[in-house]
Design an enzyme around this catalytic site. Structure first.
Site, PDB file in Angstrom:
ATOM      1  N   HIS A  45      -8.390   0.777  -3.954  1.00 18.37           N
ATOM      2  CA  HIS A  45      -9.313   0.621  -2.821  1.00 18.37           C
ATOM      3  C   HIS A  45      -9.963   1.982  -2.604  1.00 18.37           C
ATOM      4  CE1 HIS A  45      -9.544  -0.033   1.875  1.00 18.37           C
ATOM      5  NE2 HIS A  45     -10.729   0.051   1.314  1.00 18.37           N
TER       6      HIS A  45
ATOM      7  N   ASP B  20      -6.493  -6.159   4.787  1.00 21.46           N
ATOM      8  CA  ASP B  20      -5.879  -4.830   4.769  1.00 21.46           C
ATOM      9  C   ASP B  20      -5.929  -4.203   6.160  1.00 21.46           C
ATOM     10  OD1 ASP B  20      -5.040  -2.260   4.075  1.00 21.46           O
ATOM     11  OD2 ASP B  20      -6.723  -1.851   2.728  1.00 21.46           O
TER      12      ASP B  20
ATOM     13  N   MET C 199     -11.339  -5.731   5.951  1.00 16.74           N
ATOM     14  CA  MET C 199     -10.576  -4.668   6.634  1.00 16.74           C
ATOM     15  C   MET C 199     -10.276  -5.092   8.072  1.00 16.74           C
ATOM     16  SD  MET C 199     -10.031  -2.282   4.449  1.00 16.74           S
ATOM     17  CE  MET C 199      -9.194  -1.185   5.616  1.00 16.74           C
TER      18      MET C 199
ATOM     19  N   SER D 257       0.849  -1.193   0.000  1.00 18.10           N
ATOM     20  CA  SER D 257       0.000   0.000   0.000  1.00 18.10           C
ATOM     21  C   SER D 257       0.881   1.239   0.000  1.00 18.10           C
ATOM     22  CB  SER D 257      -0.900   0.015   1.231  1.00 18.10           C
ATOM     23  OG  SER D 257      -1.382   1.329   1.423  1.00 18.10           O
TER      24      SER D 257
ATOM     25  N   MET E 297     -12.096   4.425  -0.845  1.00 19.47           N
ATOM     26  CA  MET E 297     -12.755   4.767   0.416  1.00 19.47           C
ATOM     27  C   MET E 297     -13.429   6.120   0.188  1.00 19.47           C
ATOM     28  SD  MET E 297      -9.613   3.508   2.788  1.00 19.47           S
ATOM     29  CE  MET E 297      -8.514   3.442   1.389  1.00 19.47           C
TER      30      MET E 297
ATOM     31  N   ASP F  32      -4.726   3.427  -2.237  1.00 15.25           N
ATOM     32  CA  ASP F  32      -5.781   3.836  -1.307  1.00 15.25           C
ATOM     33  C   ASP F  32      -6.314   5.213  -1.648  1.00 15.25           C
ATOM     34  OD1 ASP F  32      -6.021   1.682   0.692  1.00 15.25           O
ATOM     35  OD2 ASP F  32      -3.910   2.117   1.062  1.00 15.25           O
TER      36      ASP F  32
ATOM     37  N   HIS G 144      -1.197  -1.594  -4.110  1.00  8.39           N
ATOM     38  CA  HIS G 144      -2.495  -1.196  -3.547  1.00  8.39           C
ATOM     39  C   HIS G 144      -2.573   0.334  -3.473  1.00  8.39           C
ATOM     40  CE1 HIS G 144      -5.989  -2.144  -0.915  1.00  8.39           C
ATOM     41  NE2 HIS G 144      -5.601  -1.134  -0.159  1.00  8.39           N
TER      42      HIS G 144
ATOM     43  N   MET H  40      -8.936   8.128  -0.838  1.00 12.66           N
ATOM     44  CA  MET H  40      -9.773   8.616   0.277  1.00 12.66           C
ATOM     45  C   MET H  40     -10.312  10.004  -0.050  1.00 12.66           C
ATOM     46  SD  MET H  40      -7.413   7.516   3.484  1.00 12.66           S
ATOM     47  CE  MET H  40      -6.588   5.928   3.530  1.00 12.66           C
TER      48      MET H  40
HETATM   49  C1  DX5 Z   1      -6.209   1.974   5.516  1.00 14.60           C
HETATM   50  C2  DX5 Z   1      -5.790   1.530   4.140  1.00 14.60           C
HETATM   51  C3  DX5 Z   1      -4.689   0.564   4.126  1.00 14.60           C
HETATM   52  C4  DX5 Z   1      -3.405   1.037   4.766  1.00 14.60           C
HETATM   53  C5  DX5 Z   1      -2.821  -0.143   5.432  1.00 14.60           C
HETATM   54  O1  DX5 Z   1      -7.327   2.766   5.405  1.00 14.60           O
HETATM   55  O2  DX5 Z   1      -6.871   0.948   3.439  1.00 14.60           O
HETATM   56  O3  DX5 Z   1      -4.448   0.047   2.816  1.00 14.60           O
HETATM   57  O4  DX5 Z   1      -2.470   1.571   3.875  1.00 14.60           O
HETATM   58  O5  DX5 Z   1      -1.715   0.300   6.108  1.00 14.60           O
HETATM   59  P1  DX5 Z   1      -0.909  -0.596   7.139  1.00 14.60           P
HETATM   60  O6  DX5 Z   1      -0.376  -1.793   6.399  1.00 14.60           O
HETATM   61  O7  DX5 Z   1       0.162   0.348   7.564  1.00 14.60           O
HETATM   62  O8  DX5 Z   1      -1.848  -0.976   8.256  1.00 14.60           O
HETATM   63 ZN    ZN Z   2      -6.446  -0.166   1.537  1.00  9.60          ZN
END
Ligand code: DX5
Ligand code: ZN
Length: 225
Positions: free
Chosen positions: A75, A181, A146, A17, A77, A44, A42, A46
């Site tokens: 992903h 994740d 998650m 990620s 969010m 992310d 990955h 947001m």
């Molecule tokens: C959190 C993200 C994850 C995050 C995981 O909202 O969806 O993908 O990057 O990070 P680690 O591996 O540091 O928990």
């Molecule tokens: Zn993620």
């Protein structure tokens, strides 16, 4: 547009990620994990609305696409994933995983993703029961469990949420990827792999280590159960 295929279910894949990477050198950060031998990365996304943090959108993905041949595992969010799906696919993502909490007609969005050549994933927050994805999970290419509340990297692994992987794997059978994740490292990877996860997202445990290849290797090895 990108045409990369999600690696077939069964093999353990580590999906780094980039949330914990240096955002000032993203292309180089991705090149490092690509050189280490991963097949996917990955991304992310947001929106500061569904989660209390903001990251990046299609323009950044489009630039990164020029520098990498990895499978882009996004992903989302965000509150309206359907509204932005085409833009992300045009920018070059290969998979879109969206939250069941954000979509009233998830079947329709999965169908739309498939019709535009994108792999489809569904995910759920730690407090959301597996029951909510029962009907749609078998329609997806990947189900993401998650193990932290989404929004930030570097949080602690939630062991109770991880147990949902067992039910999800029973629900989807062997041919759909089960991704996990949040708080994944060489200690937690064997637990989730034992429950049936085959796709391991890790941010902090890779990008906050000086040797990314060694960090990836450690997670991969620990997950061989
Ligand atoms: C959190 C993200 C994850 C995050 C995981 O909202 O969806 O993908 O990057 O990070 P680690 O591996 O540091 O928990
Ligand atoms: Zn993620």
């Amino acid at each position: 547009m990108s045409n990369k295929k999600l690696p077939k279910a069964g093999s353990i894949q580590v999906s780094p990620s980039i949330l914990s990477a240096d955002f000032g050198s993203l292309a180089d950060e991705i090149a490092q994990v690509e050189a280490a031998g991963v097949e996917m990365v990955h991304l992310d996304v947001m929106d500061g609305h569904f989660v209390p943090n903001i990251t990046f959108g299609p323009p950044v993905v489009k630039k990164l696409r020029k520098y990498s041949d990895l499978f882009f595992d996004s992903h989302l969010m965000i509150t309206e994933p359907g509204k932005y799906a085409e833009a992300f696919v045009e920018a070059g993502v290969d998979n879109i995983t969206f939250h069941i909490e954000t979509e009233k007609e998830p079947e329709k969005l999965i169908e739309k993703l498939h019709s535009i050549g994108c792999s489809a994933g569904i995910t759920l927050n730690p407090d959301t029961p597996v029951e909510t994805i029962k009907d749609v999970a078998p329609l997806c290419d990947m189900v993401l469990v998650m193990t932290v509340n989404p929004g930030f990297g570097g949080q602690s692994f939630m062991a109770d949420a991880a147990e949902k992987i067992i039910t999800v794997r029973e629900l989807v059978g062997p041919d759909i990827r089960v991704e996990v994740d949040g708080g994944i490292d060489a200690e937690t990877a064997p637990i989730v792999a034992g429950y049936g996860a085959d796709t391991l997202v890790a941010g902090n445990a890779i990008f906050n280590k000086p040797d990314r290849a060694a960090a990836i290797q450690a997670i991969q090895q620990s997950a061989k159960v």
